[in-house]
Scaffold this motif. Structure first.
Motif, short mmCIF file in Angstrom:
data_model
loop_
_atom_site.label_atom_id
_atom_site.label_comp_id
_atom_site.label_asym_id
_atom_site.label_seq_id
_atom_site.Cartn_x
_atom_site.Cartn_y
_atom_site.Cartn_z
N UNK A 157 13.28 -20.99 36.07
CA UNK A 157 13.14 -20.99 37.43
C UNK A 157 14.71 -21.18 38.18
N UNK A 158 15.53 -22.01 37.60
CA UNK A 158 16.80 -22.07 38.29
C UNK A 158 17.45 -20.72 38.15
N UNK A 159 17.35 -19.95 37.15
CA UNK A 159 18.07 -18.77 36.85
C UNK A 159 17.39 -17.72 38.02
N UNK A 160 16.13 -17.76 38.22
CA UNK A 160 15.42 -16.99 39.12
C UNK A 160 16.01 -17.23 40.60
N UNK A 161 16.14 -18.32 40.81
CA UNK A 161 16.61 -18.75 42.02
C UNK A 161 18.04 -18.26 42.43
N UNK A 162 18.82 -18.46 41.32
CA UNK A 162 20.29 -17.81 41.47
C UNK A 162 20.40 -16.52 41.75
N UNK A 163 19.52 -15.85 40.80
CA UNK A 163 19.46 -14.25 40.82
C UNK A 163 18.97 -14.02 42.29
N UNK A 164 18.05 -14.53 42.84
CA UNK A 164 17.55 -14.05 44.28
C UNK A 164 18.67 -14.40 44.89
N UNK A 165 19.40 -15.61 45.03
CA UNK A 165 20.35 -16.11 46.00
C UNK A 165 21.48 -15.11 45.93
#
Length: 173
Positions: free
Chosen positions: A155-163
């Motif tokens: 979930x954190x990696x997804x947030x970082x990737x999106x951001x």
């Protein structure tokens, strides 16, 4: 390392004490994030133990501020299943609920609200439901909370990737 974090666009802080059972979730997430595929250069992960308040205070004072702070911790939510993960909106944390949250003793709530209201930093708080915290030293996560570690990391990696997708795709033309 500490000086470097003040130069990063994204900071992920793992809160908790690994000697107190599931309270060690935040530090374990940081360990897992650092041991897996590398994160973008603009991201720093730090196991802050129970010192999150001191570190957050510094960000009210420094000139260069990150764009995103992600805080990872453990808590108890009545009715939630052990290992269930949540995102808590800082604005929704009622002062009456301060004692219900660990975030290492959540007067930090006021500081998180200040950071969110008085800076351009996006503050995200992710927590896991514990199986309960032991009253004495008891290292190690319960099975449901340990199983939530890779889920939280994803979930954190997804947030970082999106951001930060744009900065990852930017480069010399």
């Amino acid at each position: 390392m500490l000086r470097e974090i003040y130069q990063k666009k994204c900071l992920v802080f793992g809160c908790g004490n690994p000697l107190i059972g599931d309270d060690g979730f935040g530090p374990e997430v940081i360990r897992h994030l650092e041991g897996a595929a590398p994160l973008p250069d603009e991201v720093a992960c730090l196991d802050v133990g129970t010192s999150i308040r001191d570190i957050l205070f510094d960000f009210l004072l420094v000139e260069k501020k990150p764009e995103l702070i992600v805080i990872v911790d453990a808590m108890e939510v009545p009715g939630a299943a052990a290992g269930e993960i949540f995102e808590i909106d800082v604005a929704d944390i009622s002062p009456a609920k301060i004692c219900d949250f660990s975030l290492h003793q959540f007067p930090t709530t006021n500081m998180l609200k200040e950071i969110q209201d008085q800076t351009d930093i996006d503050v995200r708080v992710f927590v896991v439901q514990t199986t309960g915290l032991p009253s004495m030293v008891s290292p190690g996560l319960s099975n449901p909370v340990a199983a939530a570690v890779p889920v939280m990391c994803s979930r954190i990696r997804d947030l970082i990737r999106e951001r930060f997708a744009d900065s990852a795709s930017e480069g010399p033309s």
